[in-house]
Design an enzyme around this catalytic site. Sequence first.
Site, PDB file in Angstrom:
ATOM      1  N   GLY A 528       0.852  -1.186   0.000  1.00 51.10           N
ATOM      2  CA  GLY A 528       0.000   0.000   0.000  1.00 51.10           C
ATOM      3  C   GLY A 528       0.883   1.229   0.000  1.00 51.10           C
ATOM      4  CD  GLU A 529       1.062   6.446  -3.315  1.00 50.31           C
ATOM      5  OE1 GLU A 529       1.691   7.467  -3.630  1.00 50.31           O
ATOM      6  OE2 GLU A 529       0.084   6.017  -3.965  1.00 50.31           O
ATOM      7  N   GLY A 530       2.749   4.279   0.868  1.00 47.28           N
ATOM      8  CA  GLY A 530       3.128   4.786   2.180  1.00 47.28           C
ATOM      9  C   GLY A 530       3.650   3.689   3.076  1.00 47.28           C
TER      10      GLY A 530
END
Length: 615
Positions: A528-530
């Site tokens: 997931g982005e982050g």
Amino acid sequence: MSIDGWKRLLVLGGIGSGRSEFALSLLQDQASVRRVAAEEFSADPSELAQLLRRARADETLLVEGLDAWVRVLLDPAHQPADDRATVAELAGAVGDCAARVVLVAPEAGLGAAPAELVERAFADALGTTNRTVADACDAVVLVIAGQPSWLKVPQPATGDAPAGSPAAARPGARPGGTGAGANGVTGAPAVASVGIPSQPRQAPAAVPVAAAAPTLVSAPVADLDAAEVDFAPGMDLPMPDDTTGPQAVARLADLDLAGTGFGDLSRLISFAAATQATPVPTAWDRVRVLLVQGEHDGGLAAGHQPQETARRLGQATDGTGALGQLAAAAGADLQVVSAPPAAPIEFRPALDEATVEAALRTGWELARQAAADGVRLLVLAAVGTGTDGAAAAVLAATAGTEPPMALARVVGPGGRVDDTAWIRRCTAVRDALHRSRYAGRSAREVLAELGGGDIAVATGVLLSAAAHRLPVLLDGPVGIAAGMVSRDLGSQARHWCLLVDDGGHPGVRVAAEVLGLTPLMRLGLDLGEGANALAALPMLRSALALAAALPPHPQPAATDAADEPAESDGTREDAEPAGAEPEFAEPAPQGPGPATTQPQTEPESGVGQSAGRAG
């Protein structure tokens, strides 16, 4: 005497949000409540402060309509006057009030800035009043759709959190902090919310330590009129120091290491040295995760499960998801940012120009506030419906790539690949590019036509981070698309960004090559982005801490024999300097005569010398 740990409470909310009903529900068990309408003080606004100072300790006051009080304050009949002094006087009276007091006010700044000057001045004054009064209160609650979110919770002497507050849902929580344990690892990220307030959730029974419900902390909403920033090409942004990076890398060669060095992590040390302007950079000790939530309608949302965004947001804020757990382990606070939703880009522009401007300024303010709070590293995260497709559309418009080359496969629950959804997303991006073929391709126009609110907010964050010399970790399509847009406004912004891992995402790879951002690692992470960046953060911190703490190698550097000839006793070992490569004489020709050693000749060029030694 206090009610559930607080004595002075500010209740905020929009029109019809239920803020007044919530305020009354908190006081329903009181025998007597004195209701005060703030608009009653039309003759002299300062009389409200006087009323609060005269209140007795056994009273309970409910002050409603602070917005009406602000309008009275701005009335020409009371001008000229020092409005800020009157607001400060009110806040001082709230702080000194002996009675229990609940103040109710509408929240300013939830929409675009008003076009009319009068209404804009009112919105500014109301926002200033709310912020000043909030500082004087023990607790602040934001009510949306009848649901309260505690933005500021008290710290009672008894250790009990107010009923219904997120701190009460998590035993051992410390309001306004992350609740570090004995081992120094925090129990859950500190969460702040801009736009979408984080809804407190009860942690499930069998949850790891790092997955407990987060503590909500106060986060200022961006004052869109405060920052006088012109988001136009050629923004004057600073560059990282161009000397300390090479100095830091050169310093690594002299450290006392058993091996050959830091490998590819030397680029990390160079980046940290340049952004910190020191050849001995330190590990990032204060990290903030900006989680930008965006929604894109139409074909970009193909394959996205209903309510998935809300579920992911809940996991992030209550500490049960990958992002929340990793943020907690890193001791990073988490700030949720709700971006304006985007229209289906295949049919019409994603946003209007005014909303793009508001989103850019919100992103600018988020990074500015982080720098003011002492944050030393930002992690840009994203969640939402259709974000991957919106990023692909931006990359197609700015990097000239084809949509299929920028869109990752659509993978559903259980690892099921949904090729039909991928085709629909590609079609939506191509239709959007065709629809907007006559539109300009400036940064603002790309955001308005294709990008949407989340990419606009992220772009403002990157530009402001560069302006405030704050490094940013990127690792996903929304952040990298914002990097492409920010390049056209302030090309210096990309030099403050570090790409940890491209995750194998095709669009990230394309944009990273254009921006000159070589991934620090190639782990193929897709958490997931982050979350990808947070997973790698412990290694990055360890490398920086080790490079800063290691002493130089105790042995002196080798000397050059040409500069300092050593005394020789005629042996070959004495004649050669330490560390020099041995030079071998060519073998003597074999024949009937005595063996002789042929004199060595220097090669005519450096290339020949290297080749001779290699042979």
